[in-house]
Design a protein around this motif. Sequence first.
Motif, PDB file in Angstrom:
ATOM      1  N   THR A  60      -4.837   1.693 -11.922  1.00 25.78           N
ATOM      2  CA  THR A  60      -6.247   1.912 -12.263  1.00 25.78           C
ATOM      3  C   THR A  60      -7.119   2.162 -11.045  1.00 25.78           C
ATOM      4  O   THR A  60      -8.197   2.713 -11.171  1.00 25.78           O
ATOM      5  N   GLY A  61      -6.669   1.770  -9.859  1.00 30.07           N
ATOM      6  CA  GLY A  61      -7.476   1.955  -8.658  1.00 30.07           C
ATOM      7  C   GLY A  61      -6.792   2.854  -7.656  1.00 30.07           C
ATOM      8  O   GLY A  61      -5.639   2.649  -7.304  1.00 30.07           O
ATOM      9  N   MET A  62      -7.492   3.892  -7.233  1.00 35.76           N
ATOM     10  CA  MET A  62      -6.959   4.845  -6.255  1.00 35.76           C
ATOM     11  C   MET A  62      -8.106   5.324  -5.382  1.00 35.76           C
ATOM     12  O   MET A  62      -9.232   5.395  -5.848  1.00 35.76           O
ATOM     13  N   THR A  63      -7.810   5.643  -4.150  1.00 36.62           N
ATOM     14  CA  THR A  63      -8.801   6.240  -3.253  1.00 36.62           C
ATOM     15  C   THR A  63      -8.288   7.617  -2.862  1.00 36.62           C
ATOM     16  O   THR A  63      -7.140   7.762  -2.434  1.00 36.62           O
TER      17      THR A  63
ATOM     18  N   LYS B 263      -5.113  12.994   0.291  1.00 37.24           N
ATOM     19  CA  LYS B 263      -4.441  11.717   0.548  1.00 37.24           C
ATOM     20  C   LYS B 263      -4.890  10.741  -0.529  1.00 37.24           C
ATOM     21  O   LYS B 263      -6.084  10.532  -0.726  1.00 37.24           O
ATOM     22  N   ILE B 264      -3.914  10.181  -1.243  1.00 36.74           N
ATOM     23  CA  ILE B 264      -4.183   9.205  -2.290  1.00 36.74           C
ATOM     24  C   ILE B 264      -3.682   7.857  -1.780  1.00 36.74           C
ATOM     25  O   ILE B 264      -2.528   7.736  -1.379  1.00 36.74           O
ATOM     26  N   GLU B 265      -4.572   6.864  -1.763  1.00 38.40           N
ATOM     27  CA  GLU B 265      -4.203   5.528  -1.317  1.00 38.40           C
ATOM     28  C   GLU B 265      -4.211   4.591  -2.519  1.00 38.40           C
ATOM     29  O   GLU B 265      -5.182   4.559  -3.277  1.00 38.40           O
ATOM     30  N   ILE B 266      -3.112   3.847  -2.689  1.00 34.19           N
ATOM     31  CA  ILE B 266      -2.957   2.940  -3.819  1.00 34.19           C
ATOM     32  C   ILE B 266      -2.450   1.613  -3.276  1.00 34.19           C
ATOM     33  O   ILE B 266      -1.565   1.585  -2.421  1.00 34.19           O
ATOM     34  N   VAL B 267      -2.999   0.508  -3.772  1.00 30.70           N
ATOM     35  CA  VAL B 267      -2.493  -0.815  -3.419  1.00 30.70           C
ATOM     36  C   VAL B 267      -1.991  -1.457  -4.703  1.00 30.70           C
ATOM     37  O   VAL B 267      -2.718  -1.522  -5.693  1.00 30.70           O
TER      38      VAL B 267
ATOM     39  N   LYS C 291       0.857  -1.188   0.000  1.00 29.28           N
ATOM     40  CA  LYS C 291       0.000   0.000   0.000  1.00 29.28           C
ATOM     41  C   LYS C 291       0.891   1.234   0.000  1.00 29.28           C
ATOM     42  O   LYS C 291       1.872   1.308   0.745  1.00 29.28           O
ATOM     43  N   ILE C 292       0.535   2.188  -0.840  1.00 25.80           N
ATOM     44  CA  ILE C 292       1.269   3.452  -0.926  1.00 25.80           C
ATOM     45  C   ILE C 292       0.291   4.578  -0.623  1.00 25.80           C
ATOM     46  O   ILE C 292      -0.749   4.690  -1.269  1.00 25.80           O
TER      47      ILE C 292
END
Length: 115
Positions: A29-32, A63-67, A6-7
Amino acid sequence: MHKITKIDIITRPSKVEELKEALSQIDITGMTFSHVLGCGLQKGKTEFYRGTAYSINLLPKVKIEIVVCEVPVEKVVETAKQVLRTGEIGDGKIFIYPVENVIKVRTGEEGVDAL
């Protein structure tokens, strides 16, 4: 088994669209995205309202959360640094965490299959 990471990227709101575009170019392709408030070296700022000074200690950030598991973490970090670095205080921070497991609620899939 693939390593899942997770970044979290915290930066200024004005950079969100540019970062989102750059990440999509490297197949993220997926970010929160979350709107957050924070303080650090910027220490806030002083505003004036009707002639009275007051301090704003918490500044708006995103805040951008990426897995990731297939796109290398280093590629994501380098892309973010290239887009976000202005050399000014407030460019942001990047946090990297190992992920133990991911579960897709709808299907029950776990691990890489859940991504």
